[in-house]
Every structure is written in C-alpha cells, then in structure tokens.
Design an enzyme around this catalytic site. Structure first.
Site, PDB file in Angstrom:
ATOM      1  N   THR A  25       7.400   5.179 -10.918  1.00 49.54           N
ATOM      2  CA  THR A  25       7.004   5.970  -9.754  1.00 49.54           C
ATOM      3  C   THR A  25       8.229   6.578  -9.090  1.00 49.54           C
ATOM      4  OG1 THR A  25       5.766   5.891  -7.694  1.00 49.54           O
ATOM      5  CG2 THR A  25       7.009   3.929  -8.245  1.00 49.54           C
ATOM      6  N   LYS A  55       7.973  -1.847  -9.608  1.00 52.63           N
ATOM      7  CA  LYS A  55       8.262  -0.831 -10.636  1.00 52.63           C
ATOM      8  C   LYS A  55       9.761  -0.804 -10.968  1.00 52.63           C
ATOM      9  CE  LYS A  55       4.220   1.336 -11.028  1.00 52.63           C
ATOM     10  NZ  LYS A  55       3.453   1.386 -12.258  1.00 52.63           N
ATOM     11  N   TYR A  90       5.251  -3.099  -3.752  1.00 52.98           N
ATOM     12  CA  TYR A  90       4.693  -2.457  -4.956  1.00 52.98           C
ATOM     13  C   TYR A  90       5.764  -1.598  -5.637  1.00 52.98           C
ATOM     14  CZ  TYR A  90       3.167   1.646  -7.425  1.00 52.98           C
ATOM     15  OH  TYR A  90       3.106   2.664  -8.342  1.00 52.98           O
ATOM     16  N   HIS A  91       6.385  -0.699  -4.865  1.00 55.49           N
ATOM     17  CA  HIS A  91       7.384   0.183  -5.485  1.00 55.49           C
ATOM     18  C   HIS A  91       8.518  -0.648  -6.093  1.00 55.49           C
ATOM     19  CE1 HIS A  91       5.404   3.289  -2.851  1.00 55.49           C
ATOM     20  NE2 HIS A  91       5.670   4.063  -3.874  1.00 55.49           N
ATOM     21  N   SER A 129       8.331  -0.309  -0.674  1.00 53.70           N
ATOM     22  CA  SER A 129       7.265  -1.327  -0.553  1.00 53.70           C
ATOM     23  C   SER A 129       7.475  -2.348  -1.670  1.00 53.70           C
ATOM     24  CB  SER A 129       5.867  -0.707  -0.693  1.00 53.70           C
ATOM     25  OG  SER A 129       5.610  -0.376  -2.046  1.00 53.70           O
TER      26      SER A 129
HETATM   27  P1  NAD Z   1      -5.658   2.329 -10.958  1.00 51.90           P
HETATM   28  O1  NAD Z   1      -5.564   1.113 -10.110  1.00 51.90           O
HETATM   29  O2  NAD Z   1      -6.834   3.219 -10.768  1.00 51.90           O
HETATM   30  O3  NAD Z   1      -5.612   1.890 -12.515  1.00 51.90           O
HETATM   31  C1  NAD Z   1      -4.873   0.802 -12.985  1.00 51.90           C
HETATM   32  C2  NAD Z   1      -5.781   0.021 -13.932  1.00 51.90           C
HETATM   33  O4  NAD Z   1      -5.043  -1.090 -14.448  1.00 51.90           O
HETATM   34  C3  NAD Z   1      -7.023  -0.534 -13.229  1.00 51.90           C
HETATM   35  O5  NAD Z   1      -8.180  -0.158 -13.930  1.00 51.90           O
HETATM   36  C4  NAD Z   1      -6.806  -2.034 -13.245  1.00 51.90           C
HETATM   37  O6  NAD Z   1      -8.013  -2.763 -13.351  1.00 51.90           O
HETATM   38  C5  NAD Z   1      -5.896  -2.233 -14.447  1.00 51.90           C
HETATM   39  N1  NAD Z   1      -5.047  -3.427 -14.351  1.00 51.90           N
HETATM   40  C6  NAD Z   1      -4.262  -3.819 -13.323  1.00 51.90           C
HETATM   41  N2  NAD Z   1      -3.639  -4.965 -13.619  1.00 51.90           N
HETATM   42  C7  NAD Z   1      -4.042  -5.327 -14.874  1.00 51.90           C
HETATM   43  C8  NAD Z   1      -3.756  -6.420 -15.719  1.00 51.90           C
HETATM   44  N3  NAD Z   1      -2.935  -7.403 -15.332  1.00 51.90           N
HETATM   45  N4  NAD Z   1      -4.329  -6.452 -16.949  1.00 51.90           N
HETATM   46  C9  NAD Z   1      -5.176  -5.476 -17.354  1.00 51.90           C
HETATM   47  N5  NAD Z   1      -5.481  -4.404 -16.578  1.00 51.90           N
HETATM   48  C10 NAD Z   1      -4.933  -4.352 -15.354  1.00 51.90           C
HETATM   49  O7  NAD Z   1      -4.290   3.102 -10.784  1.00 51.90           O
HETATM   50  P2  NAD Z   1      -3.919   4.622 -11.174  1.00 51.90           P
HETATM   51  O8  NAD Z   1      -3.928   5.426  -9.945  1.00 51.90           O
HETATM   52  O9  NAD Z   1      -4.700   5.032 -12.355  1.00 51.90           O
HETATM   53  O10 NAD Z   1      -2.396   4.427 -11.591  1.00 51.90           O
HETATM   54  C11 NAD Z   1      -2.056   4.079 -12.917  1.00 51.90           C
HETATM   55  C12 NAD Z   1      -0.561   3.842 -13.016  1.00 51.90           C
HETATM   56  O11 NAD Z   1       0.137   5.018 -12.624  1.00 51.90           O
HETATM   57  C13 NAD Z   1      -0.062   2.716 -12.129  1.00 51.90           C
HETATM   58  O12 NAD Z   1       0.896   1.965 -12.835  1.00 51.90           O
HETATM   59  C14 NAD Z   1       0.584   3.436 -10.971  1.00 51.90           C
HETATM   60  O13 NAD Z   1       1.617   2.677 -10.429  1.00 51.90           O
HETATM   61  C15 NAD Z   1       1.085   4.716 -11.613  1.00 51.90           C
HETATM   62  N6  NAD Z   1       1.162   5.830 -10.662  1.00 51.90           N
HETATM   63  C16 NAD Z   1       0.026   6.247 -10.009  1.00 51.90           C
HETATM   64  C17 NAD Z   1       0.120   7.301  -9.098  1.00 51.90           C
HETATM   65  C18 NAD Z   1      -1.080   7.798  -8.318  1.00 51.90           C
HETATM   66  O14 NAD Z   1      -0.909   8.646  -7.418  1.00 51.90           O
HETATM   67  N7  NAD Z   1      -2.288   7.329  -8.615  1.00 51.90           N
HETATM   68  C19 NAD Z   1       1.361   7.927  -8.891  1.00 51.90           C
HETATM   69  C20 NAD Z   1       2.490   7.459  -9.573  1.00 51.90           C
HETATM   70  C21 NAD Z   1       2.381   6.401 -10.464  1.00 51.90           C
HETATM   71  N1  USQ Z   2       0.642   9.295   4.349  1.00 50.58           N
HETATM   72  C1  USQ Z   2       0.259   9.880   5.551  1.00 50.58           C
HETATM   73  N2  USQ Z   2      -1.056   9.817   5.887  1.00 50.58           N
HETATM   74  C2  USQ Z   2      -2.007   9.228   5.098  1.00 50.58           C
HETATM   75  C3  USQ Z   2      -1.596   8.648   3.877  1.00 50.58           C
HETATM   76  C4  USQ Z   2      -0.271   8.683   3.540  1.00 50.58           C
HETATM   77  O1  USQ Z   2       1.076  10.424   6.292  1.00 50.58           O
HETATM   78  O2  USQ Z   2      -3.180   9.230   5.483  1.00 50.58           O
HETATM   79  C5  USQ Z   2       2.057   9.373   3.941  1.00 50.58           C
HETATM   80  C6  USQ Z   2       2.719   8.031   3.674  1.00 50.58           C
HETATM   81  O3  USQ Z   2       3.281   7.495   4.845  1.00 50.58           O
HETATM   82  C7  USQ Z   2       3.763   8.416   2.629  1.00 50.58           C
HETATM   83  C8  USQ Z   2       3.120   9.569   1.886  1.00 50.58           C
HETATM   84  O4  USQ Z   2       2.072  10.056   2.708  1.00 50.58           O
HETATM   85  O5  USQ Z   2       4.912   8.901   3.239  1.00 50.58           O
HETATM   86  C9  USQ Z   2       2.554   9.197   0.524  1.00 50.58           C
HETATM   87  O6  USQ Z   2       1.616   8.160   0.698  1.00 50.58           O
HETATM   88  P1  USQ Z   2       0.514   7.835  -0.431  1.00 50.58           P
HETATM   89  O7  USQ Z   2      -0.330   6.718   0.081  1.00 50.58           O
HETATM   90  O8  USQ Z   2      -0.148   9.082  -0.871  1.00 50.58           O
HETATM   91  O9  USQ Z   2       1.451   7.401  -1.643  1.00 50.58           O
HETATM   92  P2  USQ Z   2       2.252   6.065  -1.963  1.00 50.58           P
HETATM   93  O10 USQ Z   2       1.953   4.958  -1.046  1.00 50.58           O
HETATM   94  O11 USQ Z   2       3.676   6.420  -2.125  1.00 50.58           O
HETATM   95  O12 USQ Z   2       1.640   5.651  -3.371  1.00 50.58           O
HETATM   96  C10 USQ Z   2       1.011   6.585  -4.243  1.00 50.58           C
HETATM   97  C11 USQ Z   2       0.267   5.772  -5.300  1.00 50.58           C
HETATM   98  C12 USQ Z   2       1.284   4.947  -6.087  1.00 50.58           C
HETATM   99  C13 USQ Z   2       2.371   5.850  -6.642  1.00 50.58           C
HETATM  100  C14 USQ Z   2       3.017   6.690  -5.562  1.00 50.58           C
HETATM  101  C15 USQ Z   2       3.930   7.768  -6.114  1.00 50.58           C
HETATM  102  O13 USQ Z   2      -0.687   4.926  -4.671  1.00 50.58           O
HETATM  103  O14 USQ Z   2       0.632   4.279  -7.141  1.00 50.58           O
HETATM  104  O15 USQ Z   2       3.340   5.063  -7.258  1.00 50.58           O
HETATM  105  O16 USQ Z   2       1.982   7.415  -4.846  1.00 50.58           O
HETATM  106  S1  USQ Z   2       5.403   7.944  -5.158  1.00 50.58           S
HETATM  107  O17 USQ Z   2       5.033   8.099  -3.756  1.00 50.58           O
HETATM  108  O18 USQ Z   2       6.077   9.114  -5.670  1.00 50.58           O
HETATM  109  O19 USQ Z   2       6.177   6.732  -5.359  1.00 50.58           O
END
Ligand code: NAD
Ligand code: USQ
Length: 387
Positions: A144, A185, A181-182, A179
């Site tokens: 990410t 990664k 979470y981040h 966070s």
């Molecule tokens: P999502 O939560 O919809 O999908 C993740 C899937 O992985 C889910 O279906 C969940 O059940 C499965 N999973 C989680 N832990 C598991 C485990 N231990 N074993 C088997 N399955 C498991 O998330 P998404 O939005 O599709 O994101 C997918 C990936 O992309 C994530 O790694 C996320 O960090 C990354 N990512 C997402 C975004 C975004 O904006 N959605 C942005 C950047 C990176």
């Molecule tokens: N934000 C607002 N208002 C809202 C929601 C979010 O101002 O209602 C702001 C947050 O404070 C943040 C930004 O928007 O500054 C992005 O927030 P987000 O919730 O859209 O994204 P983030 O928490 O960073 O996480 C999401 C995905 C995660 C992925 C990440 C990509 O949930 O899986 O890794 O985007 S990145 O941000 O590039 O790391």
C-alpha cells in the site's frame, strides 16, 4: 498461466479473478471469508448485495464456460496454504488476503494484534509454501502507498539510492506509515525482500493507492457477479464514501482540513495492473516494487470533485480528524513502472463519478447513515484503552 488469487472473495480479489480468467488464464481463488465476518462484527454490509463465492463461481462458469477453482481456508493455517499451493501448482500467486482497514486495526489492542498476526503470519506461510514447493512461483503481493507515509522527499518505487559519508548504497525506501494496518504491510515487505534475498524467489510488491469504483467489464456482466461496495467509516474508502454521502444527502465527511494528499486508482486499473505484473514476472531473487496509483489528490479536492459532479447541492463538513496524520505535506510520487509495462490509466472523471452515482442511487435504500460517522480514534487516553 495458472494464477492463484488469495483473498479472491474480496472487493478487489473477485474482479481480479474474473479479469484474469477472461484474459485466458487458469484461475483459482482462496478465502476464509474473514471479510464477511467483519461485517457481522461491525453491523454493516456491502451497499451492493454480493452472492456467496460458490454462486459467483457457478454464474461465471455458466456465462463463460470458464471454471474458477475455490479453496476455502485460512492462510494462517500453514498446512492449508502449503497443500493448496502444491495442489493448484500456480505460476503466479496474487496475494490480497489481509485485513485491510486502517480504522479496524486501530479499534483496540485486540484488533491491532489480530491485523498484524493475520497479515504477517499469512504472508510468511505463503513465502514458505513458495520456497519449499516451487521457488519459481512469482508472488504478486498487494502492499500500500500508506507504507511510505508522507515524507518530505520524493517517494520512489520501493528502493532509494543513498549517499552517506562518501559511500553509496541502494536500500529499501524508509517507511513511516500511519496505522497498525499500514505497518503490517511494511513488515510484509521486509519479510518478502528477505525471502527473495535468501531463497531466490521472485516477488512484486504493489504499493497501491486508495481504490475507487465498483464495476469492471467482467463484474458488470451480471448482478450476481457484483463485487462489494463498502461505505461505512471502517471499511469504506474515501471517494466511494463521498459518493454515497452525496446521494443520501448528508455532508461529505472531510477529516481535518482535508489537505491530506493520497494516491488514487480506478478498480478497472487495479485488475489491469495485476494482469501486467503476472504476465511480466520479476526475475528470480528480485524484490520488485511498483507504486500502483494513477493520480494524486487531496481529500478536499476529492470532496469538491464529487460535490461538483452531483446534481444536488452537497455540503462539505470538516470533522475533527479521528486519525493522526499530516494534513498539509509534500507529496510527489514516482509511478512509472506499471505504465512502462503498458498500463493506460483511467483518470477520475465525471463519467466515472456518474456511473458510481447511478449504482449508489439504485441501492440507496440499503444505506445505514449512522455507519458513516467515524467512531474509531487513533489517539489513546487511559480511559479508552481496553484489553
Ligand atoms: P477485502 O477485505 O475486500 O478482501 C480481502 C480478502 O482476503 C477478504 O475476502 C478476506 O476474507 C480475505 N482474507 C483476509 N485474511 C485472510 C486469511 N488469513 N486467509 C484467507 N483469506 C483471508 O480487501 P480489498 O479491498 O479487496 O483489498 C485487497 C488487498 O489490497 C488488501 O491486501 C489491501 O491491503 C490491498 N489494498 C486495498 C486498497 C483498497 O482501497 N481497497 C488499496 C491499497 C491496497
Ligand atoms: N478520509 C476523510 N474522510 C472520510 C474517509 C477518509 O477525510 O470520510 C481521509 C482519511 O483521513 C485519509 C484519507 O481520506 O487521509 C484516505 O482514507 P481511506 O479510508 O480512504 O484510506 P486508508 O485508510 O488509507 O485505506 C485505504 C484502504 C487500504 C489501503 C489504503 C491505500 O482501506 O486497504 O491500503 O487505502 S493508501 O491510503 O494509499 O495506503
């Protein structure tokens, strides 16, 4: 190619499976349905209804004749992971399967520990499976952009050339994420780079920005192939949330002054990037990093763009920021690697927002407005800390 998609029931994993299958690859998906479980825990649901994985797979086969194998299990179960990799014998593994919401990881100690255990242990099990079953398998791992944080220098693609006291070296780009979470990664990235170095496996780490959109060509073919659309304050991402808020007529929730700048990417480009990464694998021993975004915008610019595209008058509200993050900062990111492989980006446009608006209007009756307000605070006080 034979491609195994971990997290194939999720927001991005399912559309990716269909895209790669449509492109002629032999695809399998794996999931433990943890994501569907977080919905039950949080009392929320995808705005667009989604079918069970088994139904999705059956519908795709009915429409296209193409099978998608499904493995149901937890990556933290090392035996399950190893058996699956040995059984499917993939050329590439696309790894999406992690707990991916920053707010979820910041609920309390238990959620932070769960997030890091699930993500780091699952990835380690995948690395061992590759090293011990077939080190030629290409791991395409979703990282990410938030791994980098918001440094006061340009953000390179994973690596940084440094000069120090007259000597130079190429090091992993320093990370300062926002966070637990981040951070999970970041820990994954270090483990993967180490595995490439000691075992000679091949990996691509895709540092993806915030994804927006809900449809790809393949998921749009039938309602039963729809992917999830999260809008709640825990799993909803910023642009998707603002579109939902504009449709139900509540103010757009900009946290703080909205000067936070983020990388963005259309879901149709996500699936294309994965295809490009799989079809152009990293070399053996290479830890290749691409920044997977197509444009950058501040949160306030995103809110203003959504408000301008809406037919109604949409107020923008600045809420006290529940997160700890810089609201004014330098942000200049290199993202040429995927374009060099052939990515032609869809930039955010009125057309895209229009299509999201119409999907949202269709399902607006399912919105639970109370789920949109942020309740999870990054800051701790002694009365808030729980065990
Ligand atoms: P999502 O939560 O919809 O999908 C993740 C899937 O992985 C889910 O279906 C969940 O059940 C499965 N999973 C989680 N832990 C598991 C485990 N231990 N074993 C088997 N399955 C498991 O998330 P998404 O939005 O599709 O994101 C997918 C990936 O992309 C994530 O790694 C996320 O960090 C990354 N990512 C997402 C975004 C975004 O904006 N959605 C942005 C950047 C990176
Ligand atoms: N934000 C607002 N208002 C809202 C929601 C979010 O101002 O209602 C702001 C947050 O404070 C943040 C930004 O928007 O500054 C992005 O927030 P987000 O919730 O859209 O994204 P983030 O928490 O960073 O996480 C999401 C995905 C995660 C992925 C990440 C990509 O949930 O899986 O890794 O985007 S990145 O941000 O590039 O790391």
């Amino acid at each position: 190619m034979r491609i195994l998609i971990l997290g194939g029931d999720g927001y991005l994993g399912w559309p990716t499976a269909l895209h790669l299958s449509a492109a002629g690859h032999d695809v399998a998906v794996a999931d433990n349905f943890a994501r569907r479980g977080y919905d039950f825990e949080m009392g929320v649901d995808s705005l667009v209804p989604i079918e069970a994985l088994q139904t999705r797979v059956a519908v795709w086969r009915e429409l296209t004749g193409k099978p998608v194998a499904a493995y149901i299990g937890d990556l933290c179960d090392a035996d399950f992971t190893a058996h699956m990799v040995a059984d499917f014998a993939p050329d590439a593994i696309v790894h999406y399967a992690e707990q991916r919401a920053a707010p979820y990881s910041m609920v309390d100690r238990k959620h932070a520990v769960y997030t890091q255990t699930n993500n780091v242990v699952g990835t380690l099990n995948v690395l061992y499976a590759i090293a011990e079953i077939n080190p030629d398998i290409h791991l395409v791992k979703l990282g990410t952009m938030g791994e980098y944080g918001t440094p006061n220098i340009d953000i390179e693609e994973g690596w940084l050339q440094i000069d120090h006291n007259g000597r130079t070296d190429r090091v992993l780009y320093p990370k300062r994420p926002g966070s637990f979470y981040h951070l999970s990664k970041v820990h994954d990235s270090h483990n993967i780079e180490f595995a490439c170095r000691i075992w000679g496996i091949r990996a691509t780490d895709l540092n993806q920005g915030v994804v927006y959109g809900q449809q790809t060509d393949e998921t749009a073919a039938d309602d039963r192939l729809a992917t999830r659309y999260d809008y709640d304050a825990v799993f909803g991402t910023v642009l998707n949330r603002f579109v939902v808020q504009s449709v139900i007529g509540v103010p757009l929730t900009v946290y703080g002054n909205g000067g936070q700048t983020r990388g963005l990417i259309d879901i149709r480009d996500t699936v294309r990037c994965i295809q490009l990464a799989c079809e152009n694998p990293a070399d053996r021993g290479e830890f290749r990093v691409f920044n997977q975004l197509t444009q950058t915008m501040s949160v306030l610019q995103i809110a203003e763009t959504v408000a301008a595209a809406s037919s109604e008058q949409v107020p923008i509200e600045r809420l006290d920021n529940p997160r700890v993050e810089q609201e004014e900062h330098y942000y200049n990111v290199v993202y040429t690697g995927l374009a060099d492989l052939g990515l032609e980006a869809h930039l955010l446009s009125d057309t895209l927002i229009d299509s999201l608006l119409s999907i949202t209007k269709r399902y607006a009756h399912r919105v639970r407005p109370e789920a949109m307000l942020p309740t999870i605070q990054w800051r701790r006080t002694s009365s808030v800390i729980s065990n």
